[in-house]
Design a protein around this motif. Sequence first.
Motif, PDB file in Angstrom:
ATOM      1  N   LEU A 163       0.838  -1.202   0.000  1.00  0.00           N
ATOM      2  CA  LEU A 163       0.000   0.000   0.000  1.00  0.00           C
ATOM      3  C   LEU A 163       0.871   1.249   0.000  1.00  0.00           C
ATOM      4  CD1 LEU A 163      -2.805   1.360   0.173  1.00  0.00           C
ATOM      5  CD2 LEU A 163      -2.553   1.270   2.676  1.00  0.00           C
ATOM      6  N   PHE A 166       2.618   1.757  -3.367  1.00  0.00           N
ATOM      7  CA  PHE A 166       1.755   2.309  -4.410  1.00  0.00           C
ATOM      8  C   PHE A 166       1.431   3.773  -4.147  1.00  0.00           C
ATOM      9  CE2 PHE A 166      -2.374   3.089  -6.452  1.00  0.00           C
ATOM     10  CZ  PHE A 166      -2.089   2.681  -7.743  1.00  0.00           C
ATOM     11  N   ARG A 167       1.077   4.100  -2.920  1.00  0.00           N
ATOM     12  CA  ARG A 167       0.679   5.477  -2.593  1.00  0.00           C
ATOM     13  C   ARG A 167       1.834   6.461  -2.703  1.00  0.00           C
ATOM     14  NH1 ARG A 167      -4.177   4.701  -3.872  1.00  0.00           N
ATOM     15  NH2 ARG A 167      -5.647   3.891  -2.326  1.00  0.00           N
ATOM     16  N   ASP A 190      -4.680  -4.782  -0.230  1.00  0.00           N
ATOM     17  CA  ASP A 190      -5.153  -4.191  -1.471  1.00  0.00           C
ATOM     18  C   ASP A 190      -5.844  -2.882  -1.137  1.00  0.00           C
ATOM     19  OD1 ASP A 190      -5.600  -3.942  -4.212  1.00  0.00           O
ATOM     20  OD2 ASP A 190      -6.353  -5.985  -4.419  1.00  0.00           O
ATOM     21  N   ARG A 193      -7.502   2.171  -6.552  1.00  0.00           N
ATOM     22  CA  ARG A 193      -6.452   2.929  -7.217  1.00  0.00           C
ATOM     23  C   ARG A 193      -6.516   4.408  -6.857  1.00  0.00           C
ATOM     24  NH1 ARG A 193      -2.947   1.988 -11.276  1.00  0.00           N
ATOM     25  NH2 ARG A 193      -3.772  -0.131 -11.445  1.00  0.00           N
ATOM     26  N   ASP A 195      -6.401   7.801  -5.124  1.00  0.00           N
ATOM     27  CA  ASP A 195      -5.655   8.265  -3.965  1.00  0.00           C
ATOM     28  C   ASP A 195      -6.600   8.849  -2.920  1.00  0.00           C
ATOM     29  OD1 ASP A 195      -3.942  10.177  -2.301  1.00  0.00           O
ATOM     30  OD2 ASP A 195      -2.427   9.249  -3.558  1.00  0.00           O
ATOM     31  N   ARG A 209      -8.051  -0.711   4.648  1.00  0.00           N
ATOM     32  CA  ARG A 209      -7.469  -1.529   3.581  1.00  0.00           C
ATOM     33  C   ARG A 209      -8.469  -2.580   3.088  1.00  0.00           C
ATOM     34  NH1 ARG A 209      -1.044  -2.085   4.556  1.00  0.00           N
ATOM     35  NH2 ARG A 209      -0.754  -0.301   5.954  1.00  0.00           N
ATOM     36  N   GLU A 216      -7.443  -2.526  -6.518  1.00  0.00           N
ATOM     37  CA  GLU A 216      -6.864  -2.269  -7.829  1.00  0.00           C
ATOM     38  C   GLU A 216      -5.354  -2.087  -7.799  1.00  0.00           C
ATOM     39  OE1 GLU A 216      -9.971   0.377 -10.166  1.00  0.00           O
ATOM     40  OE2 GLU A 216      -9.759   1.099  -8.090  1.00  0.00           O
ATOM     41  N   LEU A 217      -4.692  -2.477  -6.735  1.00  0.00           N
ATOM     42  CA  LEU A 217      -3.240  -2.379  -6.712  1.00  0.00           C
ATOM     43  C   LEU A 217      -2.638  -3.433  -7.648  1.00  0.00           C
ATOM     44  CD1 LEU A 217      -2.394  -1.849  -2.914  1.00  0.00           C
ATOM     45  CD2 LEU A 217      -3.107  -0.177  -4.631  1.00  0.00           C
ATOM     46  N   LEU A 219      -0.831  -5.976  -7.674  1.00  0.00           N
ATOM     47  CA  LEU A 219      -0.191  -6.913  -6.756  1.00  0.00           C
ATOM     48  C   LEU A 219       0.624  -7.976  -7.484  1.00  0.00           C
ATOM     49  CD1 LEU A 219      -3.033  -7.373  -4.114  1.00  0.00           C
ATOM     50  CD2 LEU A 219      -1.046  -5.847  -4.027  1.00  0.00           C
ATOM     51  N   TYR A 222       3.851  -6.479  -8.601  1.00  0.00           N
ATOM     52  CA  TYR A 222       4.767  -6.323  -7.466  1.00  0.00           C
ATOM     53  C   TYR A 222       5.375  -7.666  -7.075  1.00  0.00           C
ATOM     54  CZ  TYR A 222       3.120  -1.513  -6.505  1.00  0.00           C
ATOM     55  OH  TYR A 222       2.833  -0.173  -6.567  1.00  0.00           O
TER      56      TYR A 222
END
Length: 269
Positions: A163, A166-167, A190, A193, A195, A209, A216-217, A219, A222
Amino acid sequence: MTSLSLAHLTVLEVAPPALFDLAAEAGYQNVGIRILPAVPGAVCYPLDRPTVAEWRRRLADAGVGVHDVEFVPLTADVRVDEYRPTLALAAQLGARRLNVSGDDPDIERLSDRFGRLCDLAAEVGIGVDLEFMRFRVVGNLPQALAVVTRSARPNGRLLIDVLHLFRSGGTAQMLADVPGHLIGSVQLCDAPRMDPTDAHIVDEARQGRLFPGEGELPLLEYLSALPREVCLSVEVPTGSSHPGLSPAERAARACAASRRLLASSLLDR
Protein backbone atom coordinates in the motif's frame (compact mmCIF):
# COMPACT_ATOMS: atom_id res chain seq x y z
CA MET A 1 3.89 -23.52 0.19
CA THR A 2 4.97 -19.95 0.94
CA SER A 3 4.83 -19.12 4.65
CA LEU A 4 2.55 -16.26 5.66
CA SER A 5 2.71 -14.10 8.75
CA LEU A 6 -0.27 -12.32 10.29
CA ALA A 7 0.73 -8.69 10.82
CA HIS A 8 -0.60 -7.54 14.18
CA LEU A 9 -2.25 -4.41 12.78
CA THR A 10 -4.74 -6.66 11.00
CA VAL A 11 -6.16 -7.69 14.38
CA LEU A 12 -4.48 -5.25 16.76
CA GLU A 13 -7.29 -5.56 19.30
CA VAL A 14 -6.31 -9.20 19.87
CA ALA A 15 -3.65 -9.48 22.55
CA PRO A 16 -1.09 -12.25 22.66
CA PRO A 17 -1.24 -15.13 23.41
CA ALA A 18 -4.78 -15.30 21.97
CA LEU A 19 -3.24 -13.85 18.80
CA PHE A 20 -1.22 -17.04 18.31
CA ASP A 21 -4.24 -19.33 18.39
CA LEU A 22 -6.20 -17.03 16.08
CA ALA A 23 -3.35 -16.96 13.56
CA ALA A 24 -2.94 -20.73 13.58
CA GLU A 25 -6.67 -21.32 13.13
CA ALA A 26 -6.73 -18.89 10.17
CA GLY A 27 -3.88 -20.69 8.41
CA TYR A 28 -0.80 -18.57 9.14
CA GLN A 29 2.63 -19.97 9.93
CA ASN A 30 3.93 -16.86 11.75
CA VAL A 31 2.78 -13.72 13.50
CA GLY A 32 3.97 -10.17 13.94
CA ILE A 33 3.61 -8.62 17.39
CA ARG A 34 3.24 -4.91 18.27
CA ILE A 35 5.44 -4.83 21.35
CA LEU A 36 6.14 -1.08 21.13
CA PRO A 37 3.70 1.75 20.26
CA ALA A 38 3.75 3.14 16.72
CA VAL A 39 2.98 6.56 18.20
CA PRO A 40 3.00 7.61 21.87
CA GLY A 41 0.05 6.12 23.73
CA ALA A 42 -0.96 3.73 20.95
CA VAL A 43 -1.90 0.09 21.51
CA CYS A 44 0.98 -2.28 22.16
CA TYR A 45 1.78 -5.40 24.14
CA PRO A 46 5.13 -4.96 25.93
CA LEU A 47 7.55 -7.74 26.75
CA ASP A 48 9.04 -8.76 30.07
CA ARG A 49 10.65 -12.00 31.19
CA PRO A 50 7.49 -13.70 32.52
CA THR A 51 5.60 -12.67 29.38
CA VAL A 52 8.29 -14.13 27.13
CA ALA A 53 8.17 -17.45 28.98
CA GLU A 54 4.37 -17.66 28.71
CA TRP A 55 4.25 -16.58 25.06
CA ARG A 56 6.95 -19.09 24.09
CA ARG A 57 4.83 -21.89 25.50
CA ARG A 58 1.71 -20.64 23.78
CA LEU A 59 3.51 -20.15 20.45
CA ALA A 60 4.71 -23.75 20.61
CA ASP A 61 1.23 -24.97 21.49
CA ALA A 62 -0.27 -23.06 18.54
CA GLY A 63 2.47 -24.14 16.16
CA VAL A 64 3.33 -20.64 14.90
CA GLY A 65 6.54 -18.62 14.96
CA VAL A 66 7.29 -14.91 15.35
CA HIS A 67 8.34 -13.29 12.10
CA ASP A 68 8.71 -9.74 13.39
CA VAL A 69 8.11 -7.33 16.24
CA GLU A 70 7.35 -3.64 15.95
CA PHE A 71 7.53 -0.63 16.09
CA VAL A 72 10.41 1.83 16.51
CA PRO A 73 10.03 5.32 15.01
CA LEU A 74 13.56 6.60 14.39
CA THR A 75 12.93 10.22 15.32
CA ALA A 76 15.43 13.03 15.77
CA ASP A 77 15.53 12.42 19.54
CA VAL A 78 15.43 8.61 19.59
CA ARG A 79 17.82 6.93 22.03
CA VAL A 80 18.72 3.77 20.19
CA ASP A 81 20.68 2.11 23.00
CA GLU A 82 17.58 2.09 25.20
CA TYR A 83 16.15 -0.64 22.96
CA ARG A 84 18.85 -3.16 23.85
CA PRO A 85 16.78 -4.89 26.61
CA THR A 86 13.71 -5.08 24.37
CA LEU A 87 15.74 -6.61 21.55
CA ALA A 88 17.12 -9.23 23.93
CA LEU A 89 13.60 -10.19 25.03
CA ALA A 90 12.36 -10.26 21.43
CA ALA A 91 15.19 -12.61 20.52
CA GLN A 92 14.30 -14.90 23.42
CA LEU A 93 10.76 -14.97 22.10
CA GLY A 94 12.05 -16.10 18.72
CA ALA A 95 11.48 -12.92 16.69
CA ARG A 96 13.51 -12.71 13.51
CA ARG A 97 13.06 -9.08 12.50
CA LEU A 98 12.26 -5.64 13.96
CA ASN A 99 10.23 -3.04 12.04
CA VAL A 100 11.19 0.64 12.18
CA SER A 101 10.27 3.89 10.42
CA GLY A 102 12.41 6.86 9.40
CA ASP A 103 11.21 10.04 11.11
CA ASP A 104 14.34 12.20 11.20
CA PRO A 105 14.87 14.76 8.40
CA ASP A 106 18.63 14.61 8.99
CA ILE A 107 19.36 11.65 6.72
CA GLU A 108 22.97 11.29 7.84
CA ARG A 109 21.93 11.09 11.50
CA LEU A 110 19.02 8.79 10.63
CA SER A 111 21.32 6.45 8.71
CA ASP A 112 23.81 6.36 11.58
CA ARG A 113 21.09 5.53 14.10
CA PHE A 114 19.54 2.91 11.85
CA GLY A 115 22.99 1.37 11.60
CA ARG A 116 23.46 1.49 15.37
CA LEU A 117 20.11 -0.20 15.91
CA CYS A 118 21.10 -2.86 13.37
CA ASP A 119 24.30 -3.46 15.35
CA LEU A 120 22.36 -3.92 18.60
CA ALA A 121 19.90 -6.24 16.88
CA ALA A 122 22.71 -8.26 15.31
CA GLU A 123 24.08 -9.01 18.78
CA VAL A 124 20.96 -11.12 19.43
CA GLY A 125 20.45 -12.42 15.90
CA ILE A 126 17.65 -10.08 14.76
CA GLY A 127 17.36 -8.18 11.49
CA VAL A 128 15.96 -4.65 11.16
CA ASP A 129 13.53 -3.59 8.41
CA LEU A 130 12.98 0.07 7.53
CA GLU A 131 9.41 0.78 6.42
CA PHE A 132 8.63 3.84 4.31
CA MET A 133 5.24 5.58 4.38
CA ARG A 134 4.18 8.65 2.45
CA PHE A 135 3.06 10.39 5.64
CA ARG A 136 6.41 9.95 7.40
CA VAL A 137 9.77 11.62 6.73
CA VAL A 138 11.11 8.59 4.87
CA GLY A 139 8.15 8.37 2.56
CA ASN A 140 9.14 6.37 -0.52
CA LEU A 141 11.28 3.52 -1.75
CA PRO A 142 14.26 5.57 -3.01
CA GLN A 143 14.52 7.42 0.31
CA ALA A 144 14.38 4.21 2.34
CA LEU A 145 16.86 2.48 0.05
CA ALA A 146 19.27 5.40 0.48
CA VAL A 147 19.19 5.00 4.28
CA VAL A 148 19.65 1.23 4.19
CA THR A 149 22.44 1.47 1.61
CA ARG A 150 24.21 4.24 3.49
CA SER A 151 24.04 2.28 6.73
CA ALA A 152 25.53 -0.79 5.02
CA ARG A 153 24.63 -3.30 7.72
CA PRO A 154 24.15 -6.93 6.65
CA ASN A 155 21.02 -7.28 8.80
CA GLY A 156 19.54 -3.91 7.75
CA ARG A 157 16.90 -4.20 5.05
CA LEU A 158 13.68 -2.75 3.66
CA LEU A 159 10.10 -3.49 4.62
CA ILE A 160 7.89 -3.15 1.55
CA ASP A 161 4.24 -2.51 2.40
CA VAL A 162 2.52 -2.68 -0.98
CA LEU A 163 0.00 0.00 0.00
CA HIS A 164 2.73 2.46 0.95
CA LEU A 165 4.70 1.51 -2.15
CA PHE A 166 1.75 2.31 -4.41
CA ARG A 167 0.68 5.48 -2.59
CA SER A 168 4.22 6.86 -2.83
CA GLY A 169 4.48 6.26 -6.57
CA GLY A 170 6.43 3.02 -6.42
CA THR A 171 6.37 0.76 -9.47
CA ALA A 172 7.17 -2.90 -10.06
CA GLN A 173 10.25 -1.86 -12.01
CA MET A 174 11.50 0.20 -9.08
CA LEU A 175 11.00 -2.83 -6.88
CA ALA A 176 12.81 -5.12 -9.32
CA ASP A 177 15.78 -2.74 -9.35
CA VAL A 178 16.33 -3.16 -5.60
CA PRO A 179 18.99 -5.79 -4.82
CA GLY A 180 17.12 -8.80 -3.50
CA HIS A 181 19.24 -9.12 -0.36
CA LEU A 182 18.06 -5.67 0.77
CA ILE A 183 14.37 -6.67 0.99
CA GLY A 184 13.65 -8.09 4.42
CA SER A 185 9.86 -8.38 4.43
CA VAL A 186 6.79 -7.57 2.35
CA GLN A 187 3.30 -6.76 3.64
CA LEU A 188 0.31 -7.63 1.46
CA CYS A 189 -3.08 -5.91 1.19
CA ASP A 190 -5.15 -4.19 -1.47
CA ALA A 191 -6.82 -0.81 -1.99
CA PRO A 192 -8.65 1.27 -4.62
CA ARG A 193 -6.45 2.93 -7.22
CA MET A 194 -7.88 6.35 -6.37
CA ASP A 195 -5.65 8.27 -3.97
CA PRO A 196 -7.32 9.04 -0.60
CA THR A 197 -5.43 12.39 -0.47
CA ASP A 198 -3.09 13.40 2.31
CA ALA A 199 -6.06 14.17 4.54
CA HIS A 200 -7.17 10.52 4.61
CA ILE A 201 -4.06 8.50 3.82
CA VAL A 202 -3.30 7.64 7.44
CA ASP A 203 -6.87 6.45 8.06
CA GLU A 204 -6.70 4.26 4.97
CA ALA A 205 -3.47 2.66 6.12
CA ARG A 206 -4.68 1.99 9.65
CA GLN A 207 -8.30 0.95 9.12
CA GLY A 208 -9.36 1.15 5.48
CA ARG A 209 -7.47 -1.53 3.58
CA LEU A 210 -8.96 -4.22 1.36
CA PHE A 211 -8.19 -7.93 1.13
CA PRO A 212 -5.83 -8.93 -1.70
CA GLY A 213 -7.83 -9.17 -4.92
CA GLU A 214 -10.59 -6.78 -3.79
CA GLY A 215 -8.89 -3.62 -4.96
CA GLU A 216 -6.86 -2.27 -7.83
CA LEU A 217 -3.24 -2.38 -6.71
CA PRO A 218 -0.88 -4.09 -9.19
CA LEU A 219 -0.19 -6.91 -6.76
CA LEU A 220 0.85 -9.54 -9.29
CA GLU A 221 3.29 -7.10 -10.87
CA TYR A 222 4.77 -6.32 -7.47
CA LEU A 223 5.05 -9.99 -6.55
CA SER A 224 6.75 -10.81 -9.85
CA ALA A 225 9.42 -8.21 -9.05
CA LEU A 226 10.28 -9.70 -5.64
CA PRO A 227 12.95 -12.26 -4.71
CA ARG A 228 11.48 -15.75 -4.70
CA GLU A 229 12.27 -16.41 -1.02
CA VAL A 230 10.93 -13.11 0.33
CA CYS A 231 9.19 -13.14 3.73
CA LEU A 232 5.50 -12.27 3.37
CA SER A 233 3.05 -10.97 5.93
CA VAL A 234 -0.56 -9.87 5.57
CA GLU A 235 -1.53 -6.46 6.93
CA VAL A 236 -5.20 -5.75 6.30
CA PRO A 237 -6.84 -3.64 9.02
CA THR A 238 -10.47 -3.18 7.91
CA GLY A 239 -12.16 -1.19 10.66
CA SER A 240 -13.74 1.17 8.14
CA SER A 241 -13.64 -0.91 4.93
CA HIS A 242 -15.24 -4.04 6.46
CA PRO A 243 -16.51 -2.86 9.84
CA GLY A 244 -18.70 -5.88 10.55
CA LEU A 245 -15.96 -8.50 10.58
CA SER A 246 -14.72 -10.10 13.77
CA PRO A 247 -10.93 -10.41 14.25
CA ALA A 248 -11.11 -14.13 13.43
CA GLU A 249 -13.08 -13.46 10.25
CA ARG A 250 -10.69 -10.68 9.26
CA ALA A 251 -7.62 -12.86 9.76
CA ALA A 252 -9.14 -15.82 7.91
CA ARG A 253 -10.29 -13.75 4.93
CA ALA A 254 -6.91 -12.03 4.70
CA CYS A 255 -5.12 -15.38 4.68
CA ALA A 256 -7.43 -16.97 2.12
CA ALA A 257 -7.23 -13.96 -0.19
CA SER A 258 -3.44 -13.92 0.06
CA ARG A 259 -3.27 -17.62 -0.78
CA ARG A 260 -5.38 -17.04 -3.88
CA LEU A 261 -3.09 -14.20 -4.91
CA LEU A 262 0.03 -16.30 -4.39
CA ALA A 263 -1.46 -19.16 -6.37
CA SER A 264 -1.62 -16.78 -9.34
CA SER A 265 1.93 -15.53 -8.88
CA LEU A 266 5.38 -16.90 -9.46
CA LEU A 267 6.19 -16.97 -5.73
CA ASP A 268 4.05 -20.02 -4.96
CA ARG A 269 5.18 -22.16 -7.90
